[in-house]
Design a protein around this motif. Structure first.
Motif, PDB file in Angstrom:
ATOM      1  N   ILE A 314       3.518  15.943  -3.462  1.00  0.00           N
ATOM      2  CA  ILE A 314       2.937  16.980  -4.327  1.00  0.00           C
ATOM      3  C   ILE A 314       1.510  17.301  -3.877  1.00  0.00           C
ATOM      4  N   GLU A 315       1.230  18.584  -3.756  1.00  0.00           N
ATOM      5  CA  GLU A 315      -0.098  19.016  -3.312  1.00  0.00           C
ATOM      6  C   GLU A 315      -1.154  18.555  -4.319  1.00  0.00           C
ATOM      7  N   GLY A 316      -2.213  17.940  -3.821  1.00  0.00           N
ATOM      8  CA  GLY A 316      -3.275  17.456  -4.717  1.00  0.00           C
ATOM      9  C   GLY A 316      -3.163  15.975  -5.039  1.00  0.00           C
ATOM     10  N   VAL A 317      -1.999  15.379  -4.733  1.00  0.00           N
ATOM     11  CA  VAL A 317      -1.865  13.922  -4.923  1.00  0.00           C
ATOM     12  C   VAL A 317      -2.414  13.258  -3.661  1.00  0.00           C
ATOM     13  N   GLU A 318      -3.525  12.531  -3.815  1.00  0.00           N
ATOM     14  CA  GLU A 318      -4.210  11.995  -2.629  1.00  0.00           C
ATOM     15  C   GLU A 318      -3.529  10.754  -2.082  1.00  0.00           C
ATOM     16  N   GLU A 319      -2.895  10.027  -2.991  1.00  0.00           N
ATOM     17  CA  GLU A 319      -2.343   8.735  -2.607  1.00  0.00           C
ATOM     18  C   GLU A 319      -1.447   8.274  -3.754  1.00  0.00           C
ATOM     19  N   VAL A 320      -0.396   7.514  -3.428  1.00  0.00           N
ATOM     20  CA  VAL A 320       0.405   6.901  -4.493  1.00  0.00           C
ATOM     21  C   VAL A 320       0.298   5.384  -4.337  1.00  0.00           C
ATOM     22  N   LEU A 321      -0.426   4.754  -5.253  1.00  0.00           N
ATOM     23  CA  LEU A 321      -0.571   3.286  -5.226  1.00  0.00           C
ATOM     24  C   LEU A 321       0.647   2.683  -5.907  1.00  0.00           C
ATOM     25  N   GLN A 322       1.137   1.583  -5.347  1.00  0.00           N
ATOM     26  CA  GLN A 322       2.326   0.958  -5.942  1.00  0.00           C
ATOM     27  C   GLN A 322       1.999  -0.458  -6.355  1.00  0.00           C
ATOM     28  N   THR A 323       2.290  -0.776  -7.595  1.00  0.00           N
ATOM     29  CA  THR A 323       2.065  -2.138  -8.068  1.00  0.00           C
ATOM     30  C   THR A 323       3.118  -2.467  -9.132  1.00  0.00           C
ATOM     31  N   HIS A 324       2.922  -3.587  -9.817  1.00  0.00           N
ATOM     32  CA  HIS A 324       3.854  -3.954 -10.878  1.00  0.00           C
ATOM     33  C   HIS A 324       3.045  -4.578 -12.014  1.00  0.00           C
ATOM     34  N   ILE A 325       3.737  -5.020 -13.048  1.00  0.00           N
ATOM     35  CA  ILE A 325       3.031  -5.554 -14.217  1.00  0.00           C
ATOM     36  C   ILE A 325       2.633  -7.002 -13.929  1.00  0.00           C
TER      37      ILE A 325
END
Ligand code: DP6
Length: 339
Positions: A314-325
């Motif tokens: 998606i345009e404007g999304v700089e990065e997608v960080l992935q983690t968990h609880i």
């Protein structure tokens, strides 16, 4: 240092950031961060703050460096508020040097103050020789930054609004351990530094700025109960309804404020639409948004990859960080070179 000074030593703690499933946005006492409604959150496994506290008898006042920059005066007021209570409990009058490193980008709606104050409360209690229970540590963290109360217990946590004027009954505790419902958490990072901090936003809205304030707080009280129920059932459908509805209601109350508090950017709406489409296509996920443009997505593990890939495009999304609880604040090894 007086002869009765307790044993002082360097101590370090790590605390996770947390994301509210139902939000804290409204105070009954801004001085010690007492909320108008209870709230529920999840702690993020590896996004948070590492803080070292070193009491030093020769220091004329407390000093704190955050991510290699000296903390600004407004931040220092909050830090001192926590340290002064700890000194009072320990009977010490010694000031401290502090250093904090965030693994969360500051001021992007990712609640870095929550992890920072939870780590500070835990490390400082240890540094001043105190053995405090979870509720008291949570209250201390709360007085620095409200949402920090929930980073102390970690996992799925509830912060009880409480009724007392002194805040003794306003603290967070764990509802469920992190592995109770092993959801993945994706953070779609959008935009630069937010212009209005949460503290300032709540101040503006609390002064009668939003025509929807009373309705918003009543909605929070209902949503906390619905959220508890959705969690007890591990129902993503029920969770999505309450978590997305609560975040959207908060932003509606913010946007209607005078002056308006508009945190979203075009990409924020694009991510909302993408998540809703993904769910319509069968992905088990839902979104939430704090006081910033970034969007946080909770997703069942089997759908995490497709959701992350979709958001990254998606345009404007700089990065997608992935983690968990993950778990709550804890004492960690302190290293001499950290201070
Ligand atoms: C939108 O805890 O950062 O993230 O108590 O003034 O320090 P202060 O505010 P803060 O506010 C967090 C607001 C929020 C919602 C939430 O985390 O519940």
């Amino acid at each position: 240092m007086s002869p009765s000074e307790p044993s002082l030593r360097r101590a370090a703690a790590f605390a996770p950031s947390n994301i509210a499933l139902t939000k804290y946005w409204g105070k009954r006492d801004a001085r010690i961060n007492l909320p108008l409604a209870s709230s529920i959150s999840v702690a993020l496994a590896d996004l948070g703050s590492y803080t070292v506290v070193q009491p030093q008898p020769d220091l004329p006042e407390d000093v704190m460096v955050v991510d290699d920059q000296e903390l600004d005066p407004a931040g220092m007021v909050k830090v001192r508020r926590v340290l002064d209570q700890i000194r009072e409990l320990s009977g010490s009058s010694v000031y401290a040097g502090l250093r904090s490193v965030n693994t969360v980008p500051a001021a992007r709606g990712l609640a870095s103050s929550a992890s920072a104050f939870a780590a500070l409360a835990m490390a400082a209690a240890q540094a001043y020789g105190l053995a405090l229970d979870g509720p008291l540590l949570s209250r201390l963290a709360r007085s620095g930054s409200g949402s920090a109360s929930r980073s102390v217990p970690g996992g799925f946590a509830i912060w009880h609004a409480g009724h007392r004027a002194d805040g003794a009954d306003s603290f967070a505790e764990q509802l469920y351990a992190p592995d109770y419902w092993p959801l993945k958490v994706l953070v779609a990072r959008i935009g630069g530094r937010k212009k209005i901090s949460s503290t300032e936003g709540m101040r503006l809205q609390g002064g009668g700025g939003s025509p929807y304030q009373a309705a918003w707080i009543e909605q929070c009280q209902r949503d906390v109960e619905s959220c508890k129920e959705a969690l007890s059932l591990k129902s993503m459908r029920r969770l999505a309804e309450v978590v997305e509805g609560n975040a959207l209601a908060m932003h509606a109350s913010m946007i209607a404020n005078r002056p308006p508090l508009i945190y979203w950017q075009p990409a924020t709406l694009a991510v909302i639409e993408a998540v809703q489409q993904l769910r319509a296509d069968g992905c088990e996920c839902c979104f939430t948004i704090d006081a910033g443009a970034s969007v946080v997505v909770l997703v069942e593990p089997q759908d995490a990859r497709i959701v992350a890939e979709t958001l990254a495009q998606i345009e404007g999304v700089e990065e997608v960080l992935q983690t968990h609880i993950g778990p709550g604040a804890r004492i960690v090894e302190s290293r001499e070179e950290d201070l």
